[in-house]
Design a protein around this motif. Structure first.
Motif, short mmCIF file in Angstrom:
data_model
loop_
_atom_site.label_atom_id
_atom_site.label_comp_id
_atom_site.label_asym_id
_atom_site.label_seq_id
_atom_site.Cartn_x
_atom_site.Cartn_y
_atom_site.Cartn_z
N LYS A 1 -11.15 16.46 35.32
CA LYS A 1 -10.37 17.79 35.11
C LYS A 1 -9.02 17.92 36.22
O LYS A 1 -8.02 18.36 35.93
CB LYS A 1 -11.28 19.10 35.08
CG LYS A 1 -10.61 20.35 34.73
CD LYS A 1 -11.55 21.57 34.88
CE LYS A 1 -10.77 22.88 34.56
NZ LYS A 1 -11.62 23.91 34.61
N LYS A 2 -9.48 17.82 37.35
CA LYS A 2 -8.62 17.94 38.45
C LYS A 2 -7.60 16.97 38.40
O LYS A 2 -6.30 17.04 38.57
CB LYS A 2 -9.24 17.71 39.83
CG LYS A 2 -10.18 18.90 40.10
CD LYS A 2 -9.29 20.36 40.64
CE LYS A 2 -10.15 21.32 41.33
NZ LYS A 2 -9.37 22.39 41.59
N LYS B 1 -4.97 17.91 35.84
CA LYS B 1 -4.18 18.68 36.33
C LYS B 1 -3.09 18.03 37.11
O LYS B 1 -1.89 18.59 37.16
CB LYS B 1 -5.16 19.94 37.19
CG LYS B 1 -4.21 20.64 37.69
CD LYS B 1 -5.03 21.81 38.78
CE LYS B 1 -4.43 22.41 39.73
NZ LYS B 1 -5.05 23.16 40.66
#
Length: 198
Positions: free
Chosen positions: A113-114, A117
């Motif tokens: 997820k990071k 991003k």
């Protein structure tokens, strides 16, 4: 997070109880000392002038103020020591929880997820993800989630987990490490926990 809030409430209660008990004890001692001194002065007042009485009362008040100051100083030292113990207890629990998280299956999803991003923020060539040695097994997942050409390198300065994202072309650096988040939370806790000794 609920455990931390309960510990903080417990700490606040303990500090408040300790402070109240110390203050009550000090006031009782001062009141007892003042009562004894006034009785002695009353006997001497028959012999001495009003000026001598005022002088001795001022001296007693000064001594009581010194004793109160000494006692307050000791109480403050004790409260500071307790605050440090409780703060260390809270953050030992935080570290334990973080270690459990980085050992869980949810940690890989967190890294992915990071990384996604970062793709939305900076998708330039020359990007690199710096990770800790233990997270080397997630290198391919991070690279794939980023979706652009990048390097995944080991950085010994990262102890808890997460990654640092760098791009040499844009000079962008994003610290997405758990180390940085932990440090920020430690500072926030120190400033907002209500454990400030005044």
């Amino acid at each position: 997070m609920k455990n931390i809030e309960e510990v903080v409430r417990y700490i606040e209660d303990e500090i408040s109880k300790t402070a109240d008990a110390e203050c009550s004890s000090i006031l009782a001692e001062v009141n007892e000392a003042k009562a004894k001194a006034e009785e002695e002065l009353y006997k001497e007042a028959k012999k001495d002038t009003q000026l001598q009485l005022a002088s001795q009362l001022a001296e007693i008040e000064a001594e009581a103020a010194i004793e109160i100051s000494k006692s307050n100083s000791e109480t403050t030292k004790k409260l500071i020591a307790k605050r440090e113990v409780y703060t260390e207890m809270v953050f030992a629990e935080v570290i334990r929880t973080l270690n459990e998280f980085t050992a869980s299956k949810d940690y890989e999803a967190f890294l992915i997820k990071k990384a996604k991003k970062m793709a939305a923020v900076c998708s330039l060539d020359g990007s690199a993800f710096l990770i800790r040695k233990q997270d080397e097994k997630y290198a391919a997942a991070i690279s794939s989630a980023y979706g652009h050409q990048c390097e995944v390198k080991i950085d010994a300065s990262i102890a808890m987990g997460g990654f640092i994202f760098e791009n040499v072309l844009s000079h962008a650096v994003y610290d997405e490490t758990l180390d940085a988040a932990f440090k920020d939370q430690h500072e926030w806790f120190a400033n907002h926990s209500g454990l400030i000794i005044q």
